[in-house]
Write a protein that holds these residues in place. Structure first.
Motif, PDB file in Angstrom:
ATOM      1  N   GLY A   1      -3.580  16.143  -6.109  1.00  0.00           N
ATOM      2  CA  GLY A   1      -3.225  16.298  -7.514  1.00  0.00           C
ATOM      3  C   GLY A   1      -1.786  15.911  -7.817  1.00  0.00           C
ATOM      4  N   PHE A   2      -1.511  15.812  -9.114  1.00  0.00           N
ATOM      5  CA  PHE A   2      -0.180  15.493  -9.621  1.00  0.00           C
ATOM      6  C   PHE A   2       0.124  16.430 -10.783  1.00  0.00           C
ATOM      7  CE2 PHE A   2      -1.643  11.716  -7.538  1.00  0.00           C
ATOM      8  CZ  PHE A   2      -0.516  11.143  -6.974  1.00  0.00           C
TER       9      PHE A   2
ATOM     10  N   PHE B   1       0.848  -1.194   0.000  1.00  0.00           N
ATOM     11  CA  PHE B   1       0.000   0.000   0.000  1.00  0.00           C
ATOM     12  C   PHE B   1       0.883   1.244   0.000  1.00  0.00           C
ATOM     13  CE2 PHE B   1      -2.203   3.380   2.292  1.00  0.00           C
ATOM     14  CZ  PHE B   1      -3.403   3.433   1.611  1.00  0.00           C
ATOM     15  N   MET B   2       0.641   2.142  -0.945  1.00  0.00           N
ATOM     16  CA  MET B   2       1.413   3.376  -1.049  1.00  0.00           C
ATOM     17  C   MET B   2       0.670   4.509  -0.341  1.00  0.00           C
ATOM     18  SD  MET B   2       2.953   5.204  -4.484  1.00  0.00           S
ATOM     19  CE  MET B   2       3.148   3.590  -5.216  1.00  0.00           C
ATOM     20  N   SER B   3       1.361   5.216   0.518  1.00  0.00           N
ATOM     21  CA  SER B   3       0.756   6.326   1.248  1.00  0.00           C
ATOM     22  C   SER B   3       0.970   7.630   0.482  1.00  0.00           C
ATOM     23  CB  SER B   3       1.370   6.445   2.649  1.00  0.00           C
ATOM     24  OG  SER B   3       0.927   7.629   3.288  1.00  0.00           O
ATOM     25  N   PHE B   4      -0.130   8.304   0.141  1.00  0.00           N
ATOM     26  CA  PHE B   4      -0.035   9.584  -0.556  1.00  0.00           C
ATOM     27  C   PHE B   4      -0.291  10.757   0.387  1.00  0.00           C
ATOM     28  CE2 PHE B   4      -0.682   6.677  -4.080  1.00  0.00           C
ATOM     29  CZ  PHE B   4       0.193   7.177  -5.021  1.00  0.00           C
TER      30      PHE B   4
ATOM     31  N   LYS C   1      -1.503   1.650 -15.661  1.00  0.00           N
ATOM     32  CA  LYS C   1      -2.436   0.681 -15.074  1.00  0.00           C
ATOM     33  C   LYS C   1      -3.601   1.364 -14.365  1.00  0.00           C
ATOM     34  CE  LYS C   1       0.235  -2.713 -16.316  1.00  0.00           C
ATOM     35  NZ  LYS C   1      -0.152  -3.636 -17.409  1.00  0.00           N
ATOM     36  N   SER C   2      -3.691   2.671 -14.501  1.00  0.00           N
ATOM     37  CA  SER C   2      -4.714   3.438 -13.783  1.00  0.00           C
ATOM     38  C   SER C   2      -5.759   3.970 -14.759  1.00  0.00           C
ATOM     39  CB  SER C   2      -4.058   4.605 -13.042  1.00  0.00           C
ATOM     40  OG  SER C   2      -5.019   5.481 -12.501  1.00  0.00           O
ATOM     41  N   PRO C   3      -6.996   4.139 -14.302  1.00  0.00           N
ATOM     42  CA  PRO C   3      -7.983   4.827 -15.151  1.00  0.00           C
ATOM     43  C   PRO C   3      -7.494   6.225 -15.509  1.00  0.00           C
ATOM     44  CG  PRO C   3      -9.049   3.781 -13.271  1.00  0.00           C
ATOM     45  CD  PRO C   3      -7.577   3.690 -13.027  1.00  0.00           C
ATOM     46  N   PRO C   4      -7.862   6.747 -16.667  1.00  0.00           N
ATOM     47  CA  PRO C   4      -7.383   8.072 -17.078  1.00  0.00           C
ATOM     48  C   PRO C   4      -7.750   9.140 -16.049  1.00  0.00           C
ATOM     49  CG  PRO C   4      -8.452   6.955 -18.909  1.00  0.00           C
ATOM     50  CD  PRO C   4      -8.731   6.134 -17.684  1.00  0.00           C
TER      51      PRO C   4
ATOM     52  N   SER D   1      -8.818   9.020  -9.640  1.00  0.00           N
ATOM     53  CA  SER D   1      -9.858   8.470  -8.776  1.00  0.00           C
ATOM     54  C   SER D   1      -9.296   7.435  -7.820  1.00  0.00           C
ATOM     55  CB  SER D   1     -10.973   7.849  -9.629  1.00  0.00           C
ATOM     56  OG  SER D   1     -10.446   6.826 -10.472  1.00  0.00           O
ATOM     57  N   ASP D   2      -8.220   6.742  -8.226  1.00  0.00           N
ATOM     58  CA  ASP D   2      -7.591   5.728  -7.379  1.00  0.00           C
ATOM     59  C   ASP D   2      -6.076   5.827  -7.524  1.00  0.00           C
ATOM     60  OD1 ASP D   2      -6.949   3.594  -5.804  1.00  0.00           O
ATOM     61  OD2 ASP D   2      -7.671   2.050  -7.178  1.00  0.00           O
ATOM     62  N   PRO D   3      -5.427   6.682  -6.738  1.00  0.00           N
ATOM     63  CA  PRO D   3      -3.964   6.824  -6.853  1.00  0.00           C
ATOM     64  C   PRO D   3      -3.195   5.541  -6.568  1.00  0.00           C
ATOM     65  CG  PRO D   3      -4.914   8.646  -5.594  1.00  0.00           C
ATOM     66  CD  PRO D   3      -5.992   7.626  -5.770  1.00  0.00           C
ATOM     67  N   GLN D   4      -3.832   4.557  -5.866  1.00  0.00           N
ATOM     68  CA  GLN D   4      -3.143   3.306  -5.575  1.00  0.00           C
ATOM     69  C   GLN D   4      -2.807   2.524  -6.838  1.00  0.00           C
ATOM     70  OE1 GLN D   4      -1.898   2.202  -2.700  1.00  0.00           O
ATOM     71  NE2 GLN D   4      -2.542   4.128  -1.774  1.00  0.00           N
TER      72      GLN D   4
END
Length: 397
Positions: A96-97, A73-76, A330-333, A313-316
């Motif tokens: 945001g990024f 699990f990555m902590s943001f 591997k993430s939704p746009p 929507s899902d940074p993980q």
């Protein structure tokens, strides 16, 4: 018992990978924008063995096969925002990024050191990837300062005045009035006011004189009741230059100018004047709303769009890479926006985001990993001793 050895080895392997994760977190405690990863362990599948259907007991027995290192699990969580030396260093206070363009691909960062490259594009100092803005259609496009390193000159077209030209003065002049011709060259002029009320009371002759005392032109200013007469409150003069086209300068007395008696004292002054020389790019910075602003040595400013921000929507689902980059294949746009818009955080220029690694938490996890590794090692040792005892019993038989 051989199964026990294999299970113990799975524990050694899994905890070794957990130690690697914690080691990586601790090693990156001073890496800007680094996000800590929490080790996760998963039990392996269970085998089943049927047993007598005794009253009060299950009909099967489940035998585990060990452990594996599971999805980490990555902590943001937000890292500390710290002042930095670069005027284009960026951090995000909030969500945001920052998208960076790598040809047709897009990578993402939480913070970065940005510079103006040799080709004029704003790029990350470490990776060379280009900072992006949002176009009118919502697409990402790189920011370029090509052709914006110089601010072209603008000739002086209007000089506005304010305060009082005393009707009792015999002569009045305003020295050191700087104007610019169409090539950007500066000329220092003097504007002279001489009473000319022999026929029309309140009339003044206005002349413009260059630094050599040569009169450039003369015009007439008329006051009625102490205020400039409409139609005679805008005086035009033509400025001739050796290496530039002639330009027209308008002296504007239409607002804020009076002519009441104050003896020989007049407070008339230049309030504003346009026009400027050519200027070179002196600094570049990014506002809180993400606007890239260029400052020039001639006092002018220009903006070149707003830096884009990406919201996931899902940074993980992001994959952390080197140099603080995140891969979103591997993430939704994501959805793209700008600073302080649509739930995005605020861009902070001249700052960077520190790593969010907490040493006390990492050391606590390190102790648990060490205990797990030691326990798994003890299981293997015990199983090995039991096997040796079996061999000895067979030899005795």
């Amino acid at each position: 018992m051989l199964e026990s050895i294999y299970i113990g080895m799975s524990g050694l392997t899994a905890h070794a990978k957990g130690l690697q994760t914690i080691s990586n977190n601790v090693a990156n405690i001073n890496t800007p924008g680094f996000k800590t990863t929490t080790p996760r362990f998963s039990d392996l599948y269970y085998g089943q063995q049927f047993s007598n259907n005794a009253l009060g007991y299950a009909s099967t027995m489940q035998l585990g096969s060990g452990v594996e290192y599971g999805y980490s699990f990555m902590s943001f969580s937000q890292g500390d925002i710290r002042a930095s030396d670069g005027q284009l260093d960026l951090a995000i206070q909030g969500e945001g990024f920052i998208p960076l363009l790598d040809g047709d691909q897009v990578k993402y960062v939480r913070t970065g050191q940005f510079i103006v490259g040799d080709d004029g594009y704003i790029q990350d100092k470490a990776t060379g990837l280009r900072l992006a803005t949002l176009s009118g259609s919502g697409a990402l496009q790189p920011i370029s300062l090509e052709g914006k390193r110089m601010s072209p000159p603008s000739p002086t077209t209007s000089i506005k005045f304010s305060d009082n030209l005393s009707s009792g003065a015999t002569e009045f002049s305003i020295p050191n009035v700087d104007v610019y011709d169409s090539s950007g060259e500066k000329h220092t002029l003097k504007i002279v006011f001489t009473p000319d009320s022999g026929i029309f009371p309140g009339r003044w002759a206005v002349s413009m004189v260059d630094a050599n005392g040569r009169e450039i032109g003369r015009n007439t200013l008329q006051f009625l009741g102490g205020i400039p007469e409409p139609g005679m409150d805008l005086l035009e003069f033509t400025l001739e230059a050796n290496n530039a086209e002639a330009s027209t300068i308008t002296l504007d007395f239409s607002a804020g100018v009076t002519s009441f008696s104050a003896g020989t004292y007049s407070s008339l002054r230049v309030s504003t004047s346009d026009g400027y020389a050519a200027g070179s790019l002196s600094s570049v910075f990014i506002d809180e709303d993400g606007s890239l602003t260029q400052n020039y040595s001639n006092g002018q400013k220009e903006t070149s769009g707003k830096v884009a921000l990406a919201l996931f929507s899902d940074p993980q689902r992001l994959i952390q890479e080197s140099n603080g980059l995140f891969n979103a294949t591997k993430s939704p746009p994501p959805s793209f926006t700008t600073s302080k818009e649509n739930g995005a955080g605020m861009l902070v220029s001249g700052y960077s985001e520190a790593s969010n690694v907490d040493l006390s938490t990492e050391f606590g996890r390190l102790i648990m990993i060490q205990r797990g590794f030691q326990a798994s090692s003890q299981v293997i040792s015990t199983a090995n001793e039991m096997i040796m005892q079996l061999f000895q019993m067979r030899g005795q038989g």
